[in-house]
Design a protein around this motif. Structure first.
Motif, PDB file in Angstrom:
ATOM      1  N   GLU A 333       0.799  -1.225   0.000  1.00 48.95           N
ATOM      2  CA  GLU A 333       0.000   0.000   0.000  1.00 48.95           C
ATOM      3  C   GLU A 333       0.834   1.279   0.000  1.00 48.95           C
ATOM      4  N   VAL A 334       1.921   1.310   0.777  1.00 47.46           N
ATOM      5  CA  VAL A 334       2.723   2.534   0.825  1.00 47.46           C
ATOM      6  C   VAL A 334       3.544   2.696  -0.454  1.00 47.46           C
ATOM      7  N   ALA A 335       4.305   1.677  -0.795  1.00 49.29           N
ATOM      8  CA  ALA A 335       5.217   1.781  -1.944  1.00 49.29           C
ATOM      9  C   ALA A 335       4.492   2.142  -3.245  1.00 49.29           C
ATOM     10  N   PRO A 336       3.352   1.519  -3.597  1.00 48.12           N
ATOM     11  CA  PRO A 336       2.673   1.909  -4.838  1.00 48.12           C
ATOM     12  C   PRO A 336       2.241   3.372  -4.848  1.00 48.12           C
ATOM     13  N   ARG A 337       1.767   3.872  -3.711  1.00 50.12           N
ATOM     14  CA  ARG A 337       1.375   5.282  -3.626  1.00 50.12           C
ATOM     15  C   ARG A 337       2.581   6.185  -3.905  1.00 50.12           C
ATOM     16  N   VAL A 338       3.690   5.878  -3.261  1.00 51.73           N
ATOM     17  CA  VAL A 338       4.888   6.703  -3.409  1.00 51.73           C
ATOM     18  C   VAL A 338       5.390   6.674  -4.845  1.00 51.73           C
ATOM     19  N   ARG A 339       5.501   5.488  -5.403  1.00 51.08           N
ATOM     20  CA  ARG A 339       6.025   5.360  -6.766  1.00 51.08           C
ATOM     21  C   ARG A 339       5.154   6.096  -7.775  1.00 51.08           C
ATOM     22  N   GLU A 340       3.843   5.981  -7.622  1.00 52.58           N
ATOM     23  CA  GLU A 340       2.934   6.625  -8.568  1.00 52.58           C
ATOM     24  C   GLU A 340       3.054   8.139  -8.500  1.00 52.58           C
ATOM     25  N   GLU A 341       3.035   8.701  -7.289  1.00 47.82           N
ATOM     26  CA  GLU A 341       3.080  10.159  -7.173  1.00 47.82           C
ATOM     27  C   GLU A 341       4.445  10.705  -7.578  1.00 47.82           C
ATOM     28  N   ILE A 342       5.514  10.021  -7.220  1.00 47.92           N
ATOM     29  CA  ILE A 342       6.847  10.495  -7.587  1.00 47.92           C
ATOM     30  C   ILE A 342       7.043  10.407  -9.093  1.00 47.92           C
ATOM     31  N   SER A 343       6.498   9.377  -9.717  1.00 50.98           N
ATOM     32  CA  SER A 343       6.591   9.245 -11.171  1.00 50.98           C
ATOM     33  C   SER A 343       5.901  10.412 -11.865  1.00 50.98           C
ATOM     34  N   LYS A 344       4.717  10.781 -11.384  1.00 58.87           N
ATOM     35  CA  LYS A 344       3.993  11.917 -11.957  1.00 58.87           C
ATOM     36  C   LYS A 344       4.754  13.215 -11.724  1.00 58.87           C
ATOM     37  N   TRP A 345       5.261  13.377 -10.526  1.00 50.70           N
ATOM     38  CA  TRP A 345       5.996  14.602 -10.168  1.00 50.70           C
ATOM     39  C   TRP A 345       7.256  14.757 -11.032  1.00 50.70           C
ATOM     40  N   GLU A 346       7.983  13.660 -11.217  1.00 47.15           N
ATOM     41  CA  GLU A 346       9.196  13.723 -12.022  1.00 47.15           C
ATOM     42  C   GLU A 346       8.870  14.031 -13.486  1.00 47.15           C
ATOM     43  N   ALA A 347       7.758  13.489 -13.984  1.00 48.20           N
ATOM     44  CA  ALA A 347       7.344  13.774 -15.362  1.00 48.20           C
ATOM     45  C   ALA A 347       7.032  15.245 -15.533  1.00 48.20           C
ATOM     46  N   GLU A 348       6.389  15.845 -14.534  1.00 47.36           N
ATOM     47  CA  GLU A 348       6.062  17.277 -14.583  1.00 47.36           C
ATOM     48  C   GLU A 348       7.314  18.136 -14.525  1.00 47.36           C
ATOM     49  N   MET A 349       8.350  17.628 -13.817  1.00 51.99           N
ATOM     50  CA  MET A 349       9.578  18.403 -13.633  1.00 51.99           C
ATOM     51  C   MET A 349      10.429  18.436 -14.910  1.00 51.99           C
ATOM     52  N   ARG A 350      10.238  17.449 -15.795  1.00 51.76           N
ATOM     53  CA  ARG A 350      11.077  17.357 -16.992  1.00 51.76           C
ATOM     54  C   ARG A 350      10.753  18.472 -17.994  1.00 51.76           C
TER      55      ARG A 350
END
Length: 350
Positions: A333-350
């Motif tokens: 439950e924790v890891a999937p939440r973190v990975r999903e949000e960080i993936s979106k955040w990193e995509a926005e940062m590019r």
């Protein structure tokens, strides 16, 4: 973003019964924890080296090797190897053996550790810590570069064109530098171009951000590609179905462990207010339900630059089934939440 677990394989008294489990029982339990962490999709499990009666893991590579054939993908690392009081040749051989048994999943976190018992135990002078570490990390890195080694230092007998075996499955076993948060260790890791793990166990975690910047600055100055460097966090935490339940379950063993260390080191008494402050949004305890813990990890990634989070659980002794449930929730439950949000955040940062 990698998520994992660290354990010191503690054998402190049960806070309710006062019973102290055997080292053998706790070692068997932690192997089960590693296997579960692999099954629920966590990325890494670390075992810390200690040489005291209230810790069972004096040899992390041995513990990890017991779990290696029972797991499939999880990275297996020390957390830490006390390199100043260890023979780098033996460290390399042990982790190359682990690498073979795990088919290329071994790692080493080299550091001082938080205790000093290994120095008199193995016949080293604590005053030589810095010289020993610098020599030993140099030799360890040399050993992973080539099969035959020639080396000469001030504390260990010289090596003249000798082979060191077995050779690992990986081309180069990852070696991280473990740090309690000193500028010296961050600069050392940066100059060497090695990944850095910070023990973020107190205060406001965002205060470690300047240390990460210093690490990256040192790496850049030394000519390393900063984009390839990783920064990890070793942080105390616990996950349960809801936050209040997590807080109540984790407090007794945490208070016991903190106050046991506090008596040895002169810390202030650790009470419930200290605990509650530490598990607040600005504190260094990652205790709560999956969403609460996930958001704190995401905040650490965004504001400090952590790319690997390792939850240290349990602190002191807790019922095995509670630890297993915390690991299950962390992975599912924790890891999937973190990975999903960080993936979106990193995509926005590019």
């Amino acid at each position: 973003m990698e998520i994992g677990v660290t354990s010191f394989v503690e054998t402190k008294p049960d806070t309710k019964t006062g019973v102290v489990m055997s080292h053998a029982q706790r070692l068997r339990e932690v192997v089960e924890e590693i296997v579960l962490a692999d099954q629920v999709g966590l990325d890494v499990f670390g075992i810390g080296e200690h040489h005291r009666d209230d810790y069972a893991a004096s040899s992390p590579a041995m513990v990890l090797s017991a779990a290696a054939p029972l797991t499939k993908r999880i990275r297996l690392t020390s957390a830490v190897t006390v390199l100043s009081s260890a023979d780098p040749v033996r460290v390399f051989q042990d982790f190359a053996t682990l690498d073979g048994l795990s088919n290329g999943r071994a790692e080493i976190i080299a550091g001082r550790g938080s205790f000093i018992e290994s120095f008199p135990l193995f016949g080293y002078n604590l005053h030589d810590y810095e010289d020993l570490f610098n020599e030993n990390i140099e030799l360890l890195l040399k050993l992973r570069e080539s099969e035959k080694v020639t080396w000469n230092g001030g504390h260990r007998p010289a090596i003249h064109n000798l082979g060191v075996y077995p050779r690992p499955v990986q081309n180069s076993i990852p070696v991280w530098i473990g740090s309690g948060g000193t500028q010296e260790s961050a600069i050392r890791a940066g100059i060497l171009g090695l990944p850095l793990v910070l023990a973020i166990i107190g205060g406001n975690p965002t205060k470690f951000a300047p240390l990460v910047e210093l690490y990256k600055k040192a790496a850049t100055h030394a000519g390393h590609d900063v984009s390839q460097l990783r920064v990890g966090s070793h942080s105390i935490g616990f996950v349960a179905e809801d936050t209040e339940k997590a807080a109540e379950l984790f407090f007794p063993s945490t208070q016991y462990g903190m106050n046991k260390l506090g008596k040895e080191r002169g810390w202030a008494y650790y009470d419930r207010s200290s605990y509650d402050a530490a598990r607040s949004s600005n504190g260094a305890l990652y205790v709560g339900d999956p969403e609460t813990v996930a958001q704190k990890i995401i905040h650490l990634r965004k504001h400090v630059g952590i790319t690997r989070f390792m939850m240290y659980v349990p602190l002191s002794t807790m019922p095995h089934e509670l630890v297993m449930r915390a690991i299950e929730l962390l992975g599912k439950e924790v890891a999937p939440r973190v990975r999903e949000e960080i993936s979106k955040w990193e995509a926005e940062m590019r």
